[in-house]
Design an enzyme around this catalytic site. Structure first.
Site, PDB file in Angstrom:
ATOM      1  N   CYS A 146     -42.964 -23.140 -45.359  1.00 13.49           N
ATOM      2  CA  CYS A 146     -43.699 -21.871 -45.316  1.00 13.49           C
ATOM      3  C   CYS A 146     -43.319 -20.996 -46.526  1.00 13.49           C
ATOM      4  O   CYS A 146     -43.732 -21.295 -47.635  1.00 13.49           O
ATOM      5  CB  CYS A 146     -43.471 -21.161 -43.988  1.00 13.49           C
ATOM      6  N   HIS A 179     -45.272 -25.383 -40.124  1.00 12.88           N
ATOM      7  CA  HIS A 179     -43.960 -25.238 -39.493  1.00 12.88           C
ATOM      8  C   HIS A 179     -43.615 -26.479 -38.674  1.00 12.88           C
ATOM      9  O   HIS A 179     -43.986 -26.576 -37.494  1.00 12.88           O
ATOM     10  CB  HIS A 179     -43.942 -24.008 -38.590  1.00 12.88           C
ATOM     11  N   GLU A 189     -40.942 -27.083 -37.339  1.00 10.96           N
ATOM     12  CA  GLU A 189     -40.021 -26.638 -36.283  1.00 10.96           C
ATOM     13  C   GLU A 189     -40.733 -25.989 -35.108  1.00 10.96           C
ATOM     14  O   GLU A 189     -40.088 -25.371 -34.251  1.00 10.96           O
ATOM     15  CB  GLU A 189     -38.983 -25.662 -36.857  1.00 10.96           C
TER      16      GLU A 189
END
Length: 211
Positions: free
Chosen positions: A85, A168, A170
């Site tokens: 990001c 992302h 995650e």
């Protein structure tokens, strides 16, 4: 050991960098936004996490200029590096690319992935939560994932072991819940698990260990 670099300037928005760090149990962490200077590079690889700040806000956050010089050093020294990001934007900006603010997007998207080991077992859906776009990749960086409105959705350096992704990996259930409360998601019919792409971090770790 992987060095996870935090760049979040808003203490209330650290959920994403904390989720990312948990994906690397054996890690060292450095908070660039609070420390303001580069960490000791006692690591096998580096992961640059996200931020609610923009790479073009260096007047407000002077540490960003220092970080961009450090990124150029990582590239010169061929240190395995992954930007996520804001980290994606910082790497490309540091190498002369251009980043623009185009409005917040919180969506499950299905990029067209290049045949790169970083993406083995990843997708098809990934979580995009960002307001800035890399509109011109940095010198030496080439696109390895794209959307219809974002040609440089992920990039890789042609010579150095440096990758960057706008999405992302995650995005866990906790990440999804927090984003939903803060911003909401564009309508979709996928399960929360469809957003998870933590396999990408495993792929990066393998690339680091194989060097």
């Amino acid at each position: 050991m992987i060095l996870v670099v935090h760049n979040e300037v808003d203490p209330g928005s650290r959920y994403h960098t904390e989720e990312l760090a948990r994906c690397f149990p054996d890690r060292r962490e450095h908070d660039y936004a609070s420390e303001g200077s580069a960490p000791d590079l006692d690591a096998d690889g580096v992961v640059l996490a996200g931020s609610t700040a923009g790479v073009y806000e260096s007047d407000e956050h002077p540490w960003m200029a220092d970080q961009e010089e450090w990124i150029r050093e990582l590239v010169r020294e061929r240190v395995p590096t992954l930007g996520v990001c804001f980290g994606h934007q910082a790497i490309n900006s540091a190498l002369g690319g251009r980043v623009e603010h185009r409005g917040l997007r919180c969506a499950l998207v299905e990029p067209e992935f290049a045949d790169d080991p970083l993406f083995e077992g990843v997708g098809p859906g990934v979580a995009a939560v960002h307001g800035d776009w890399v509109v011109e990749p940095g010198e030496g960086m080439e696109s390895i994932a794209s959307l219809s409105d974002y040609s440089a959705f992920a990039t890789r350096h042609r010579e150095a072991p440096v990758w960057s992704v706008q999405f992302h990996p995650e995005c866990t259930r906790q990440f999804y819940r927090v984003v939903e409360e803060k911003h909401g998601w564009e309508p979709h019919d996928r399960s929360v698990e469809a957003f998870e792409a933590t396999r990408l971090f495993e792929n990066f770790r393998r690339s680091v260990e194989s060097r």
